[in-house]
Design a protein around this motif. Structure first.
Motif, short mmCIF file in Angstrom:
data_model
loop_
_atom_site.label_atom_id
_atom_site.label_comp_id
_atom_site.label_asym_id
_atom_site.label_seq_id
_atom_site.Cartn_x
_atom_site.Cartn_y
_atom_site.Cartn_z
N ASP C 84 31.77 32.18 -3.40
CA ASP C 84 33.10 31.69 -3.76
C ASP C 84 33.30 30.37 -3.02
O ASP C 84 32.73 30.15 -1.95
CB ASP C 84 34.20 32.71 -3.40
CG ASP C 84 34.45 32.80 -1.93
OD1 ASP C 84 33.68 33.50 -1.27
OD2 ASP C 84 35.39 32.14 -1.43
N TRP C 85 34.10 29.50 -3.62
CA TRP C 85 34.14 28.13 -3.14
C TRP C 85 34.76 28.01 -1.76
O TRP C 85 34.31 27.22 -0.93
CB TRP C 85 34.88 27.23 -4.14
CG TRP C 85 34.64 25.78 -3.91
CD1 TRP C 85 35.53 24.86 -3.45
CD2 TRP C 85 33.40 25.08 -4.10
NE1 TRP C 85 34.93 23.62 -3.34
CE2 TRP C 85 33.64 23.73 -3.74
CE3 TRP C 85 32.13 25.45 -4.54
CZ2 TRP C 85 32.64 22.75 -3.82
CZ3 TRP C 85 31.13 24.46 -4.62
CH2 TRP C 85 31.40 23.13 -4.25
N ALA C 86 35.79 28.78 -1.48
CA ALA C 86 36.46 28.68 -0.18
C ALA C 86 35.45 28.91 0.95
O ALA C 86 35.36 28.14 1.90
CB ALA C 86 37.61 29.67 -0.09
N TRP C 133 36.53 17.39 1.75
CA TRP C 133 36.98 18.70 1.30
C TRP C 133 37.85 19.39 2.36
O TRP C 133 38.86 20.02 2.03
CB TRP C 133 35.77 19.60 0.98
CG TRP C 133 35.27 19.39 -0.41
CD1 TRP C 133 34.17 18.68 -0.78
CD2 TRP C 133 35.85 19.88 -1.63
NE1 TRP C 133 34.03 18.69 -2.14
CE2 TRP C 133 35.05 19.42 -2.69
CE3 TRP C 133 36.98 20.65 -1.91
CZ2 TRP C 133 35.32 19.71 -4.03
CZ3 TRP C 133 37.26 20.94 -3.25
CH2 TRP C 133 36.43 20.48 -4.29
N HIS C 134 37.47 19.24 3.61
CA HIS C 134 38.24 19.86 4.70
C HIS C 134 39.68 19.35 4.68
O HIS C 134 40.63 20.13 4.75
CB HIS C 134 37.57 19.55 6.04
CG HIS C 134 38.33 20.05 7.21
ND1 HIS C 134 38.84 19.20 8.20
CD2 HIS C 134 38.70 21.29 7.58
CE1 HIS C 134 39.47 19.91 9.11
NE2 HIS C 134 39.40 21.18 8.76
N GLU C 135 39.82 18.04 4.53
CA GLU C 135 41.14 17.42 4.51
C GLU C 135 41.97 17.93 3.32
O GLU C 135 43.15 18.19 3.42
CB GLU C 135 40.95 15.92 4.34
CG GLU C 135 41.71 15.05 5.30
CD GLU C 135 41.36 13.61 5.04
OE1 GLU C 135 40.37 13.14 5.64
OE2 GLU C 135 42.07 12.95 4.23
N ARG C 136 41.32 18.02 2.17
CA ARG C 136 41.99 18.43 0.94
C ARG C 136 42.40 19.90 0.99
O ARG C 136 43.44 20.29 0.47
CB ARG C 136 41.06 18.16 -0.24
CG ARG C 136 41.49 18.49 -1.64
CD ARG C 136 42.66 17.83 -2.21
NE ARG C 136 42.76 16.41 -2.21
CZ ARG C 136 43.54 15.75 -3.07
NH1 ARG C 136 44.15 16.38 -4.03
NH2 ARG C 136 43.66 14.45 -2.98
N ASN C 139 45.34 23.06 4.12
CA ASN C 139 46.50 23.94 4.05
C ASN C 139 46.35 25.07 3.06
O ASN C 139 47.30 25.80 2.78
CB ASN C 139 47.74 23.11 3.71
CG ASN C 139 48.02 22.07 4.77
OD1 ASN C 139 47.94 22.36 5.96
ND2 ASN C 139 48.28 20.84 4.36
N GLU C 140 45.16 25.23 2.53
CA GLU C 140 44.90 26.34 1.61
C GLU C 140 44.59 27.59 2.41
O GLU C 140 43.61 27.62 3.16
CB GLU C 140 43.67 26.02 0.75
CG GLU C 140 43.93 25.54 -0.64
CD GLU C 140 44.64 26.52 -1.55
OE1 GLU C 140 44.40 27.75 -1.41
OE2 GLU C 140 45.44 26.08 -2.37
N PRO C 141 45.39 28.65 2.27
CA PRO C 141 45.17 29.87 3.04
C PRO C 141 43.75 30.42 2.89
O PRO C 141 43.15 30.87 3.86
CB PRO C 141 46.19 30.85 2.46
CG PRO C 141 47.21 30.02 1.78
CD PRO C 141 46.56 28.74 1.38
#
Lengths: 103, 296, 207
Positions: C84-86, C133-136, C139-141
């Motif tokens: 999974d991408w996360a 990607w880290h910056e983007r 704030n994604e849980p």
């Protein structure tokens, strides 16, 4: 956002339009364009431009004869032929400008 | 020039069409469908080969195969951009694809069973595709013709890679030789169907619009002429006893199964459902990523 | 020297296995443009593995493919199956931060310093990608949860004396690391699949 990609293949060549990538910002566009247009070392440089920044110019007035501005506006063939024919005929050669009374 | 007849004469005279130009509705519709199918095919073509990236038996082969499949994805990106600029968003193309509403080429509905398939696909399936792709360099729709240049250039290494894989096996162990022969036996049918049934050029709307510049049979003959000698010179056989080159240079062969072709491309291939489901799973699972990235 | 060999083998095995894991995304990444970029990263990792193996042996393929499971020295982080991408991107980011620390240390080495510098130059683009990607996804849980989950594994990539630096760069407190030395449950199936074609022919067969 769509980013247009221009690439320079080798030093000495102009940038040429190569395609486009969809990206949220210039940072993503750069990372992605690098791979899509340079992973084989096929480009020495890229220019990335948001499509919105491009100003289209596509219509032209074409009302009057502007051929004199181009090579196809000149046809010298007939005159050149005449000049060559004349030069080939025998004629009196002047050694000085004719004075009064001379033929 | 908003006149269909004038447009027809224009493209038939070699005229090129750009995105912002007026085009007849039928031309645009056929163009979108054709180009979309190409994009779908590049994307679906990844799945049969992907498994073998993970199983590649040397580091060099792993790198080469990953690079080849990466190119196919890259081609899909180029192609869907063209479709999008013609008015159909990429998300809709992908949604139609996984819902089984859009087509992709027959060859990508079949299973891959061994490393022999890897060689046969890269060498012969890509060869069949490149013949069609070279003909598309003359497509009347210029944005598509232009991306075909990059695609053809990149495909050239795929065929060499395929041939190298095959050559390593046919000069290896007898079992490896058999892997190649067995794969070829399975892929021959779909390969012969690949270019489509022989519609005469002047009855093919794709040719009339100069979207395609080559008839189906012409493409197939080019494939046979180029590749059957290459197959035979390695001591491999083609599972069609009727295959021979006539005195006039035309190849004769048993009639391919056109019913099978139709059945497969309308979504009934051996691997169609499984592969579309696999795509759908990841498309759904990673929707949040697209939302996070493409949102302002 | 034995320590150095262990260190290099660990580096090469990490690059091989993370490259293998990353190549799993070819064709199914969330965005087509990312699919292409991600595949380049995977190929680069494999290329780095090969370059390091070639320092350790004449037959890089044999070293890469033909060892017994227990002879591989990869860190557990890279072995995990994370489709999974996360989690994949969280691993990418953590790995690049850790990798920079150990590669920069290796650049000091008289023997492999040059090779480490070459790898480091290519990794600059991986870091650019990971930071982006880290910056983007900051704030994604999903992403934050994945980073937290993988953090103990990330610590296991670097040597104990390098962990404080890693913690400082990542912005998390140091915790107990999942150390190299034993393999996760995900490794055996990976090795099985990675070697199945190669094992189908006698040793030394050409491919």
């Amino acid at each position: 956002m769509i980013y247009e990609v221009f690439r320079r293949e080798r030093n000495g060549q102009a940038f040429e339009h190569a395609g486009s990538v969809v990206a949220p910002d210039m940072e993503f566009a750069e990372v992605w364009a690098r791979e899509q247009y340079g992973r084989r070392g096929e480009s020495v440089a890229l220019w990335l431009v948001p499509r919105d920044a491009i100003h289209d110019v596509e219509d032209w007035a074409d009302e009057f004869d502007l051929k004199y501005r181009r090579v196809d506006g000149y046809s010298i063939k007939a005159r050149l032929k005449e000049a060559r024919e004349r030069a080939a005929q025998p004629r009196k050669v002047l050694t000085h400008f004719p004075r009064d009374g001379e033929g | 020039m908003r006149d269909e007849q004038a447009f027809l004469e224009y493209v038939q005279g070699g005229g090129q069409v750009e995105t912002a130009d007026w085009m007849p509705d039928d031309y645009r519709a056929k163009l979108v469908k054709f180009i979309e199918m190409h994009g779908n095919s590049e994307l679906m073509g990844v799945l049969p080969e992907r498994e073998w990236i993970l199983r590649a038996p040397t580091l060099q082969r792993k790198l080469a195969l990953t690079a080849k499949v990466q190119d196919e994805v890259g081609h899909a990106q180029l192609i869907y951009r063209v479709v999008e600029d013609l008015g159909k968003p990429r998300e809709r193309c992908l949604a139609d694809l996984v819902d089984g509403k859009a087509k992709f080429h027959n060859v990508f509905h079949y299973p891959t069973k061994t490393w022999g398939d890897v060689g046969v696909i890269a060498w012969l399936v890509d060869a069949a595709a490149i013949i069609s792709q070279k003909a598309l360099l003359k497509c009347s729709y210029a944005p598509y013709a232009r991306i075909m240049k990059k695609i053809c250039w990149e495909e050239s290494f795929h065929i060499l890679h395929g041939r190298d894989v095959i050559l390593a096996m046919v000069t290896g162990t007898p079992e490896q030789f058999e892997l190649v022969q067995e794969a070829l036996d399975r892929w021959w049918g779909p390969l012969m169907q690949f270019h489509g049934n022989p519609i005469p050029k002047d009855e093919d709307p794709m040719y009339l619009w100069r979207i395609k510049s080559q008839g189906n049979e012409e493409a197939r003959q080019q494939f046979l002429e180029g590749y059957v000698p290459q197959i035979w010179e390695l001591g491999l056989t083609v599972p069609n006893p009727k295959l021979r080159r006539g005195d006039d240079g035309t190849w004769e062969y048993s009639e391919p199964d056109w019913d099978e072709l139709k059945y497969v491309v309308t979504g009934h291939g051996p691997k169609t459902d499984e592969r579309l489901a696999f795509r759908r799973r990841f498309l759904d699972q990673e929707q949040w990523v697209r939302d996070a990235v493409l949102a302002a | 020297m034995a320590d150095q060999r262990e260190l290099l083998l660990g580096l090469a095995d990490d690059e091989l296995v993370i490259g293998w894991r990353d190549s799993e995304w070819t064709g199914i990444a969330p965005l087509l443009e990312e699919d292409v970029a991600f595949s380049s990263i995977a190929q680069n990792e494999i290329g780095h593995a090969r370059a390091v193996y070639e320092r350790l042996t004449d037959d890089a393929d044999a070293l890469a493919f033909d060892r017994a499971l227990d002879d591989y020295r990869c860190a557990p982080l890279v072995e995990l199956r994370l489709l999974d991408w996360a989690h994949t991107i969280a691993r990418r980011w953590l790995y690049e931060v850790a990798d920079e620390i150990r590669i920069t240390a290796l650049m000091e080495d008289a023997d492999v310093g040059g090779l480490a510098a070459k790898i480091n130059r290519e990794e600059a683009y991986h870091r650019m990608h990971a930071e982006m990607w880290h910056e983007r996804l900051l704030n994604e849980p999903r992403f934050r949860a994945a980073v937290t989950e993988l953090w103990p594994y990330a610590l296991g990539v670097v040597l104990p004396e390098q962990r404080a630096a890693l913690a400082s760069r990542v912005g998390l407190d140091e915790v107990d690391a999942v150390e190299r030395g034993s393999h996760t449950d995900d490794f055996a199936p990976l090795l099985e699949e990675m070697t199945m074609v190669r094992r189908s022919a006698p040793a030394g067969a050409q491919w």
